[in-house]
Design a protein around this motif. Sequence first.
Motif, PDB file in Angstrom:
ATOM      1  N   ILE B 110     -57.421  33.747  36.444  1.00 43.93           N
ATOM      2  CA  ILE B 110     -58.805  33.912  36.840  1.00 43.93           C
ATOM      3  C   ILE B 110     -59.031  35.398  37.090  1.00 43.93           C
ATOM      4  CG2 ILE B 110     -60.574  33.265  38.494  1.00 43.93           C
ATOM      5  CD1 ILE B 110     -58.956  30.802  39.152  1.00 43.93           C
ATOM      6  N   ASP B 111     -59.974  35.957  36.389  1.00 43.86           N
ATOM      7  CA  ASP B 111     -60.265  37.372  36.566  1.00 43.86           C
ATOM      8  C   ASP B 111     -61.501  37.511  37.435  1.00 43.86           C
ATOM      9  OD1 ASP B 111     -58.296  37.556  34.786  1.00 43.86           O
ATOM     10  OD2 ASP B 111     -59.501  38.304  33.130  1.00 43.86           O
ATOM     11  N   ILE B 112     -61.497  38.548  38.245  1.00 48.24           N
ATOM     12  CA  ILE B 112     -62.686  38.867  39.030  1.00 48.24           C
ATOM     13  C   ILE B 112     -63.226  40.191  38.521  1.00 48.24           C
ATOM     14  CG2 ILE B 112     -63.547  39.470  41.306  1.00 48.24           C
ATOM     15  CD1 ILE B 112     -61.654  37.537  42.506  1.00 48.24           C
ATOM     16  N   VAL B 113     -64.479  40.205  38.125  1.00 45.17           N
ATOM     17  CA  VAL B 113     -65.080  41.412  37.564  1.00 45.17           C
ATOM     18  C   VAL B 113     -66.302  41.764  38.396  1.00 45.17           C
ATOM     19  CG1 VAL B 113     -65.996  42.461  35.496  1.00 45.17           C
ATOM     20  CG2 VAL B 113     -64.324  40.652  35.305  1.00 45.17           C
ATOM     21  N   GLN B 114     -66.441  43.053  38.692  1.00 43.98           N
ATOM     22  CA  GLN B 114     -67.611  43.506  39.427  1.00 43.98           C
ATOM     23  C   GLN B 114     -68.307  44.610  38.660  1.00 43.98           C
ATOM     24  OE1 GLN B 114     -65.621  44.254  43.381  1.00 43.98           O
ATOM     25  NE2 GLN B 114     -67.608  43.511  44.076  1.00 43.98           N
ATOM     26  N   ARG B 119     -71.648  45.157  42.244  1.00 40.71           N
ATOM     27  CA  ARG B 119     -70.828  45.728  43.289  1.00 40.71           C
ATOM     28  C   ARG B 119     -71.685  46.247  44.431  1.00 40.71           C
ATOM     29  NH1 ARG B 119     -66.897  50.634  42.225  1.00 40.71           N
ATOM     30  NH2 ARG B 119     -65.850  50.620  44.229  1.00 40.71           N
ATOM     31  N   LEU B 120     -72.854  46.817  44.062  1.00 42.80           N
ATOM     32  CA  LEU B 120     -73.749  47.324  45.098  1.00 42.80           C
ATOM     33  C   LEU B 120     -74.205  46.194  46.011  1.00 42.80           C
ATOM     34  CD1 LEU B 120     -75.937  49.810  43.045  1.00 42.80           C
ATOM     35  CD2 LEU B 120     -74.017  50.300  44.566  1.00 42.80           C
ATOM     36  N   PHE B 121     -74.329  45.002  45.450  1.00 44.44           N
ATOM     37  CA  PHE B 121     -74.772  43.868  46.255  1.00 44.44           C
ATOM     38  C   PHE B 121     -73.589  43.067  46.802  1.00 44.44           C
ATOM     39  CE2 PHE B 121     -78.572  44.654  43.745  1.00 44.44           C
ATOM     40  CZ  PHE B 121     -79.555  44.505  44.699  1.00 44.44           C
ATOM     41  N   GLY B 122     -72.385  43.551  46.571  1.00 42.72           N
ATOM     42  CA  GLY B 122     -71.217  42.838  47.071  1.00 42.72           C
ATOM     43  C   GLY B 122     -70.949  41.532  46.346  1.00 42.72           C
ATOM     44  N   LEU B 123     -71.330  41.494  45.077  1.00 40.14           N
ATOM     45  CA  LEU B 123     -71.122  40.279  44.304  1.00 40.14           C
ATOM     46  C   LEU B 123     -70.002  40.473  43.289  1.00 40.14           C
ATOM     47  CD1 LEU B 123     -74.808  39.277  43.555  1.00 40.14           C
ATOM     48  CD2 LEU B 123     -73.329  38.491  45.388  1.00 40.14           C
ATOM     49  N   ALA B 124     -69.498  39.368  42.774  1.00 44.76           N
ATOM     50  CA  ALA B 124     -68.444  39.442  41.776  1.00 44.76           C
ATOM     51  C   ALA B 124     -68.580  38.282  40.812  1.00 44.76           C
ATOM     52  CB  ALA B 124     -67.072  39.408  42.445  1.00 44.76           C
ATOM     53  N   GLU B 125     -68.036  38.479  39.627  1.00 41.52           N
ATOM     54  CA  GLU B 125     -68.055  37.439  38.602  1.00 41.52           C
ATOM     55  C   GLU B 125     -66.642  36.895  38.443  1.00 41.52           C
ATOM     56  OE1 GLU B 125     -69.469  38.870  34.866  1.00 41.52           O
ATOM     57  OE2 GLU B 125     -68.787  37.094  33.778  1.00 41.52           O
ATOM     58  N   LEU B 126     -66.542  35.586  38.308  1.00 43.65           N
ATOM     59  CA  LEU B 126     -65.242  34.961  38.067  1.00 43.65           C
ATOM     60  C   LEU B 126     -65.163  34.569  36.600  1.00 43.65           C
ATOM     61  CD1 LEU B 126     -64.716  32.507  41.052  1.00 43.65           C
ATOM     62  CD2 LEU B 126     -63.319  34.462  40.501  1.00 43.65           C
ATOM     63  N   ARG B 127     -64.053  34.910  35.964  1.00 40.94           N
ATOM     64  CA  ARG B 127     -63.852  34.490  34.578  1.00 40.94           C
ATOM     65  C   ARG B 127     -62.607  33.638  34.513  1.00 40.94           C
ATOM     66  NH1 ARG B 127     -64.863  40.097  31.457  1.00 40.94           N
ATOM     67  NH2 ARG B 127     -67.087  40.258  31.866  1.00 40.94           N
ATOM     68  N   PHE B 128     -62.736  32.495  33.884  1.00 41.62           N
ATOM     69  CA  PHE B 128     -61.608  31.571  33.822  1.00 41.62           C
ATOM     70  C   PHE B 128     -60.964  31.641  32.461  1.00 41.62           C
ATOM     71  CE2 PHE B 128     -64.753  29.962  36.784  1.00 41.62           C
ATOM     72  CZ  PHE B 128     -63.990  29.922  37.926  1.00 41.62           C
ATOM     73  N   ASP B 129     -59.694  31.875  32.478  1.00 45.96           N
ATOM     74  CA  ASP B 129     -58.942  31.963  31.230  1.00 45.96           C
ATOM     75  C   ASP B 129     -58.256  30.620  30.984  1.00 45.96           C
ATOM     76  OD1 ASP B 129     -57.355  32.571  29.117  1.00 45.96           O
ATOM     77  OD2 ASP B 129     -55.927  33.746  30.296  1.00 45.96           O
ATOM     78  N   VAL B 130     -58.713  29.925  29.960  1.00 48.59           N
ATOM     79  CA  VAL B 130     -58.118  28.646  29.594  1.00 48.59           C
ATOM     80  C   VAL B 130     -57.502  28.843  28.221  1.00 48.59           C
ATOM     81  CG1 VAL B 130     -58.534  26.183  29.542  1.00 48.59           C
ATOM     82  CG2 VAL B 130     -60.137  27.675  30.687  1.00 48.59           C
ATOM     83  N   ALA B 131     -56.212  28.899  28.166  1.00 47.44           N
ATOM     84  CA  ALA B 131     -55.566  29.358  26.936  1.00 47.44           C
ATOM     85  C   ALA B 131     -55.861  28.462  25.749  1.00 47.44           C
ATOM     86  CB  ALA B 131     -54.064  29.430  27.151  1.00 47.44           C
ATOM     87  N   SER B 132     -56.037  27.159  25.972  1.00 46.43           N
ATOM     88  CA  SER B 132     -56.119  26.278  24.821  1.00 46.43           C
ATOM     89  C   SER B 132     -57.481  26.362  24.127  1.00 46.43           C
ATOM     90  CB  SER B 132     -55.874  24.842  25.259  1.00 46.43           C
ATOM     91  OG  SER B 132     -56.767  24.517  26.300  1.00 46.43           O
ATOM     92  N   GLY B 133     -58.532  26.699  24.882  1.00 46.55           N
ATOM     93  CA  GLY B 133     -59.871  26.652  24.308  1.00 46.55           C
ATOM     94  C   GLY B 133     -60.071  27.703  23.241  1.00 46.55           C
ATOM     95  N   SER B 134     -60.724  27.318  22.168  1.00 44.94           N
ATOM     96  CA  SER B 134     -60.945  28.306  21.126  1.00 44.94           C
ATOM     97  C   SER B 134     -62.283  29.012  21.336  1.00 44.94           C
ATOM     98  CB  SER B 134     -60.933  27.641  19.756  1.00 44.94           C
ATOM     99  OG  SER B 134     -61.864  26.583  19.744  1.00 44.94           O
ATOM    100  N   ASP B 135     -63.163  28.401  22.144  1.00 46.06           N
ATOM    101  CA  ASP B 135     -64.444  29.062  22.376  1.00 46.06           C
ATOM    102  C   ASP B 135     -64.349  29.921  23.639  1.00 46.06           C
ATOM    103  OD1 ASP B 135     -64.094  27.000  24.022  1.00 46.06           O
ATOM    104  OD2 ASP B 135     -66.118  26.180  23.865  1.00 46.06           O
ATOM    105  N   ARG B 136     -65.488  30.436  24.036  1.00 47.53           N
ATOM    106  CA  ARG B 136     -65.471  31.376  25.138  1.00 47.53           C
ATOM    107  C   ARG B 136     -64.986  30.723  26.429  1.00 47.53           C
ATOM    108  NH1 ARG B 136     -71.096  33.586  25.459  1.00 47.53           N
ATOM    109  NH2 ARG B 136     -71.384  31.993  23.881  1.00 47.53           N
ATOM    110  N   GLU B 137     -64.378  31.520  27.246  1.00 45.45           N
ATOM    111  CA  GLU B 137     -63.902  31.022  28.516  1.00 45.45           C
ATOM    112  C   GLU B 137     -65.076  30.850  29.471  1.00 45.45           C
ATOM    113  OE1 GLU B 137     -61.800  34.933  29.909  1.00 45.45           O
ATOM    114  OE2 GLU B 137     -61.792  34.642  27.774  1.00 45.45           O
ATOM    115  N   GLY B 138     -64.890  30.059  30.508  1.00 52.18           N
ATOM    116  CA  GLY B 138     -65.955  29.817  31.459  1.00 52.18           C
ATOM    117  C   GLY B 138     -66.123  30.970  32.430  1.00 52.18           C
TER     118      GLY B 138
END
Lengths: 163, 489
Positions: B110-114, B119-138
């Motif tokens: 799980i990656d956290i990206v700001q 970042r100015l608002f103290g928010l972050a995005e979570l990216r889920f890495d699911v190796a098996s999926g061929s489409d975009r990760e959640g």
Amino acid sequence: MDELFTPPGVIWRRVSPRLAVVRRAMLGAAAVVLVGLLAVLAAMADVAAGEVVLGLLAVGVAMAAAWWLVGRSVRRWGYAELDEELLITSGALVRRLVVVPYGRMQYVDVHAGPVDQLTGIATLRLHTASPGTSAVVPGLPVDEAARLRDRLTARGETRAAGL
Amino acid sequence: MTGPVTRPAAPRTDAERRATYRRLSPLTPVVRGPLLLVAFLGTSWQQLLGQRDRGLVAVLLAGLLVAGAVYGVASWLRTKYWITEEELRIDTGVVVRRSRRIRIDRLQGIDIVQPLLARLFGLAELRFDVASGSDREGTLAFLPHAEALRLRRSLLERRDDLRGPPSVPSAAPTAEEELLLARLDLRRLLVSLALSVEALLFGGLAIATTAALLMTGTEVLAGAVLPAVLGLALTVGRRLTSYYGFSLTSSPAGLHVRRGLTALSSQTINPLRVQGVVVVEPWLWRPLGWARLEVSVAGYRTTDADQVEASSTLVPVAPRAEVLAVVRHVLGSERDVEAVSLAAPPRRARWLAPLGVRTMALGQDPRLLVSRRGVLSRRLDAVPQERVQSLQLTQGPLDRAFGLVRVHVDSPPGPVRVVGEARDRDEAREFVGEAMGHGGAARRLAGWPPAQPRGAATPPTADTSQVNSPNPSGAESSAALPAEDSPAT
């Protein structure tokens, strides 16, 4: 036969000679199209008879070389099933030996194009997690291709290894 | 919003959670809106400037802003997520609804990206890495930063619980305990950037154009070169901002990469999914003894090239010894890259690779396959034996004339490529035979057991009965023996 690419001591199975027939038939079709195109061009821009002969000669030489290469390639294509790995040997000019552990196979494809179907052969392709793996066995008799696919899948399951 | 997260949650709380959905941070539209506006302006500013009527443009922009805000709020209202015992479910979409379910035990990282604005608002995005999926990760964008961290930790802990004990690398599951493996200080980052090809080109071009400008006074040249100079500067600048504050830590949940100046990013990499490592020494860094560490991670996909570069880098720059220490940590203490003895190709290989032959080398031990190569920049690639996807020997007509052959170890997509060019044919054959034996033993050791003893699994199909008798000269001979090596460790 070069022992480096077909290690002795295992049973090497060769692909069907019908593969050569199919490939040469396609080669012949390509040659006919090429000659036809050249003929149209020659008719449009009227060329000397000598040049026509020269062009035909060039096509002929190219066809002969390709003919020979097809034969060599088909003769050299083979596979061997070991306990843990599948070996595939191939190559007319660039020779190649591929070793794929059964546990590494992700899936196995069997493909037969229209011309393949006429002659009853099929192409089997192994996929691993690596795009570099070029494990292809063309020219398998259809039922043999299906049997091989089933055997490979079964072995892949018993030896399945996580990535 | 605040769930019991510090410990792996008990089943009772799962049941409680199942019914209740959660929303993203209400600030999400505020952060998203300007991004949309910027994207719009970025693509169509020329048409807007071309308009005579400035009032129309203002109305247009205001309308766009309102529409964007409405859409953003609607999107926020329609985005919900649930965490059940085994699944993470994300529902999104204003017009077209989409419901995505991610099995927690399939989460690879799980990656956290700001991004800057978030970042100015103290928010972050979570990216889920699911190796098996061929489409975009959640993705979940955006959550308050602290909550993103909590969510990630609890999801990773839950994943390890679901997977059961064997996949947890160490016994003590205290996710807070993090071991610092590498940290990048600003000075070294700046020096390493200055010593990159892009920076040198930038400097050279800048000086040359200035000189040309001063001497000849023709601006034409400057105009032609300026885009290239800017591009180079941008490349260097992007590296600076993306590697700023880089740190690599290790915890039972995996390896954590944190980096970024304007946009913060934090990735988690499961060491069990590392397919191989490569230590790169760019030629400009070699006098300083610095190196970079990159890894191939199975199923780790990112769309743009910059991201790929960043996501496969475990150490952007460090002294070689430190890099090798990280390599030992990533691969496990039982695998020592430096202990593998490498053999150079035969002397006649210089006819095919006059420059490269001095540095090319290939070697293996029961755990690792290693190759070294590079004329100016050196690289050392290593792949664990059990991670090998396939082995290949190839020989073109020229190789054949010299009795040489190329050995190639296939790995999943990534920067790592173990390859031995121009090897002696007999040596290459032995090498492949040995690698087959080691690979089989290593795969069994790694805990994917073929239940039957070796050889018993060959199906009794009549026409495949194999004469696999031990054969001293063939490449298979060593493949038939590896059961002897396996009880080690």
